[in-house]
Design a protein around this motif. Structure first.
Motif, PDB file in Angstrom:
ATOM      1  N   ASP A  32      36.682  64.228  -6.357  1.00 28.17           N
ATOM      2  CA  ASP A  32      37.755  63.542  -7.267  1.00 28.17           C
ATOM      3  C   ASP A  32      37.114  62.159  -8.105  1.00 28.17           C
ATOM      4  O   ASP A  32      36.171  61.984  -7.360  1.00 28.17           O
ATOM      5  CB  ASP A  32      39.038  63.241  -6.546  1.00 28.17           C
ATOM      6  CG  ASP A  32      39.073  62.461  -5.397  1.00 28.17           C
ATOM      7  OD1 ASP A  32      37.897  62.179  -4.971  1.00 28.17           O
ATOM      8  OD2 ASP A  32      40.094  61.746  -5.299  1.00 28.17           O
ATOM      9  N   THR A  33      37.972  61.762  -8.910  1.00 31.99           N
ATOM     10  CA  THR A  33      37.526  60.396  -9.664  1.00 31.99           C
ATOM     11  C   THR A  33      37.314  59.200  -8.848  1.00 31.99           C
ATOM     12  O   THR A  33      36.259  58.488  -8.562  1.00 31.99           O
ATOM     13  CB  THR A  33      38.518  60.253 -10.874  1.00 31.99           C
ATOM     14  OG1 THR A  33      38.515  61.056 -11.450  1.00 31.99           O
ATOM     15  CG2 THR A  33      37.844  58.958 -11.621  1.00 31.99           C
ATOM     16  N   ARG A  36      34.424  59.346  -6.233  1.00 30.56           N
ATOM     17  CA  ARG A  36      33.271  59.170  -6.990  1.00 30.56           C
ATOM     18  C   ARG A  36      32.980  57.834  -7.417  1.00 30.56           C
ATOM     19  O   ARG A  36      32.005  57.291  -7.106  1.00 30.56           O
ATOM     20  CB  ARG A  36      33.385  60.014  -8.478  1.00 30.56           C
ATOM     21  CG  ARG A  36      33.305  61.497  -8.142  1.00 30.56           C
ATOM     22  CD  ARG A  36      33.131  62.339  -9.343  1.00 30.56           C
ATOM     23  NE  ARG A  36      33.126  63.746  -9.175  1.00 30.56           N
ATOM     24  CZ  ARG A  36      33.249  64.569  -9.977  1.00 30.56           C
ATOM     25  NH1 ARG A  36      33.715  64.377 -11.161  1.00 30.56           N
ATOM     26  NH2 ARG A  36      33.225  66.008  -9.739  1.00 30.56           N
ATOM     27  N   ILE A  86      38.791  52.060 -14.711  1.00 26.75           N
ATOM     28  CA  ILE A  86      38.547  53.760 -14.429  1.00 26.75           C
ATOM     29  C   ILE A  86      39.592  54.200 -13.453  1.00 26.75           C
ATOM     30  O   ILE A  86      40.208  55.180 -13.720  1.00 26.75           O
ATOM     31  CB  ILE A  86      37.313  54.044 -14.122  1.00 26.75           C
ATOM     32  CG1 ILE A  86      36.513  53.685 -15.320  1.00 26.75           C
ATOM     33  CG2 ILE A  86      37.024  55.498 -13.996  1.00 26.75           C
ATOM     34  CD1 ILE A  86      34.814  53.875 -15.097  1.00 26.75           C
ATOM     35  N   ALA A  90      42.858  56.601 -14.074  1.00 27.50           N
ATOM     36  CA  ALA A  90      42.753  58.101 -13.313  1.00 27.50           C
ATOM     37  C   ALA A  90      43.983  57.964 -12.589  1.00 27.50           C
ATOM     38  O   ALA A  90      44.752  59.282 -12.562  1.00 27.50           O
ATOM     39  CB  ALA A  90      41.578  57.896 -12.330  1.00 27.50           C
TER      40      ALA A  90
END
Length: 97
Positions: A32-33, A36, A86, A90
């Motif tokens: 998942d974001t 990461r 980010i 998300a």
């Protein structure tokens, strides 16, 4: 013959490059974001820090060393800011569970 400063530089730059590689693998492998982002920002900041520490003995002047440290601090600030932005986007796009 390799001097002590050269071997110090080689060791720290190699360790920093390995951390960059680990961050890249985390970017490619994690699902998942948010995980990461965590892998990429932490590994890259530490990798760049090790590279800067390794390059400090190679600088000719103190001003050159201060510039390297300022570049590292600016990269840390920009990576943290970009990661927060980010992650916020998300988190807003995830459906409520």
């Amino acid at each position: 013959m390799i001097s002590l400063a050269d071997s110090f530089t080689l060791a720290f730059v190699a360790a920093g490059a390995l951390l960059f590689l680990a961050g890249t693998l985390g970017l490619l492998r994690f699902p998942d974001t948010l995980s990461r982002l965590h892998a990429l920002s932490k590994a890259d900041n530490l990798g760049l820090g090790l590279i800067v520490i390794g390059l400090l003995p190679q600088t000719q002047t103190i001003a050159g060393g201060v510039k390297l440290v300022c570049i590292w601090l600016l990269a840390q600030l920009s990576a943290a800011t970009a990661s927060q932005l980010i992650a916020g986007i998300a988190a807003r796009r995830q459906p409520d569970a």
